[in-house]
Motif scaffolding. Structure first.
Motif, mmCIF file in Angstrom:
data_model
loop_
_atom_site.group_PDB
_atom_site.id
_atom_site.type_symbol
_atom_site.label_atom_id
_atom_site.label_comp_id
_atom_site.label_asym_id
_atom_site.label_seq_id
_atom_site.Cartn_x
_atom_site.Cartn_y
_atom_site.Cartn_z
ATOM 1 N N GLN A 120 -7.654 44.427 11.070
ATOM 2 C CA GLN A 120 -7.173 43.046 11.088
ATOM 3 C C GLN A 120 -8.236 42.086 10.571
ATOM 4 N N PRO B 21 -9.369 43.413 6.164
ATOM 5 C CA PRO B 21 -8.281 44.132 5.494
ATOM 6 C C PRO B 21 -8.709 44.869 4.229
ATOM 7 N N TYR C 242 -1.360 46.635 9.944
ATOM 8 C CA TYR C 242 -2.650 46.444 9.279
ATOM 9 C C TYR C 242 -3.095 47.672 8.478
#
Length: 403
Positions: free
Chosen positions: A24, A27, A127
């Protein structure tokens, strides 16, 4: 060989929490979890009787660390960075409603561990965290700033790795190969096997507030005590098993405990018994349980003091009175073994804490190697504290890797 930026070894609570937070916050990084089993989050599944005891409602770091027989000093700083309130906020921000029960344990409102599992799987997918099943780690090397991992399904390389496998002897052996020291693992949370006439035929009876000591040691705990088919359990026993894990193991799980069922001194108890002889002289002992003990337990202690079920308080002689006072305040039981607490299994032992930088949870022996959860020599009493250690370590790891 498959190249990744970050590999998390272990698909449990700590592993997922670390991987999701890394992905998160950064990325750009390719993050993968390798799990030896066909399923992930199996310990989360059984935690809290299938409800998942997420954490414990203790919001002061100095108080929280007192629930860790091993790791108390080391976790104080980390808990100032991320602890119970942060954990609850993390889950609630992701749609998981939580509740605090009367004993302080925190559960999802759904009363289902699947709620936590679904949250992790959804976040991992969101994610782009890759989850690789049936990848048992066979070899681990560190060369030229890269980690080389060989699993049963193939080979991988990564710049940084997070070990979040919990208590796993094979992983500990691989880490010893990288220069780490492992404290010998021994069981931590367990109940006591006791074969004693005073406990027969009364399983399920709870003495709400007792003191338990292990004779010949400094070990002592307080709290509820549950009588079971095989002996004793509940917090008074489980706390003792956690804080005394190493000493009890050295005794071969054969030792004596002293139980004070009413938390009074022998002298005070004697005085109270003498008062009862005057106040309720005509009543039978079986008909009255003046110390607010469960009747079935009271009856067993009365019989153990050599007092007849038909005896009235006025009939009890000095020797019997003293014997009853001892049963109430200094009852000795022989422990002859242990049993695992429910489906959960916790060990004392793991990576030596002196070899971990607790500001980052990075190895002091190998740069780029991080730890989260019970793979280290950290463990706690029951009640959500082991999970809190996992969340805290995993979050701090993610902050340092993603930063």
């Amino acid at each position: 060989m498959v190249k990744k930026d970050i590999i998390v070894v272990g698909g449990g609570a700590a592993g997922f929490f670390a991987a999701i937070n890394i992905a998160q916050q950064a990325p750009r990084l390719k993050v993968a979890i390798i799990e030896r089993g066909k399923q992930v989050l199996t310990k989360v599944k059984v935690s809290g009787g299938g409800r998942c005891n997420v954490t414990h409602a203790e919001f002061v770091p100095t108080d929280l660390v007192q629930n860790y027989p091993r790791g108390e000093r080391e976790l104080l700083g980390p808990f100032h960075q991320f602890m119970t309130g942060d954990t609850m906020a993390w889950f609630e921000e992701r749609g998981v409603q939580l509740k605090i029960e009367d004993d302080g344990r925190v559960f999802p409102v759904s009363n289902s561990s699947q709620t936590i599992i679904d949250c992790f799987l959804d976040e991992a997918k969101k994610y782009n965290v890759e989850v690789l099943y049936s990848h048992s780690l066979k070899a681990l090397e560190h060369e030229r700033g890269l980690f080389q991992l060989e699993t049963t399904q193939g080979a991988f390389s990564a710049k940084k790795i997070v070990i979040a496998t919990g208590s796993n002897t094979k992983i500990w052996t691989l880490l010893e190969g990288l220069g780490h020291t492992v404290s010998k693992p021994v069981p931590s949370l367990f109940t006591f096997k006791i074969n004693d006439e005073r406990l027969k035929d009364i399983p399920g009876v709870v003495a709400e507030d007792v003191t338990v000591k292990i004779l010949g040691t400094h070990l002592c705990s307080e709290g509820p005590l549950l009588i079971t088919h095989w002996g004793m359990s509940a917090p008074a026993i489980l706390k003792l098993s956690a804080f005394g894990a190493i000493e009890i193991a050295e005794k071969g799980y054969h030792f004596q405990i002293e139980v004070n069922f009413i938390k009074q001194s022998l002298t005070d108890c004697l005085d109270q018994l003498k008062s009862f002889k005057q106040q309720i002289a005509k009543k039978t002992l079986f008909a009255s349980s003046p110390f607010n003990l469960p009747k079935r337990l009271w009856h067993k202690l009365v019989l153990a003091a050599n007092i007849s079920p038909e005896a009235r308080w006025a009939d009890v002689n000095k020797v019997q009175t003293e014997a009853l006072a001892i049963e109430l305040t200094q009852a000795v039981f022989n422990v002859a073994g242990k049993t695992t607490f429910k489906e959960e299994f916790v060990t004392a032992g793991g990576i030596c804490l002196k070899e971990v930088n607790f500001k980052t949870f990075e190895s002091k022996c190998v740069a780029g190697l991080y730890f989260a959860g019970e793979v280290m020599d950290v463990d706690a009493i029951t009640g959500g504290f082991n999970f809190q250690n996992a969340w805290t370590g995993a979050y701090i790891v993610s902050q340092n890797i993603a930063g």
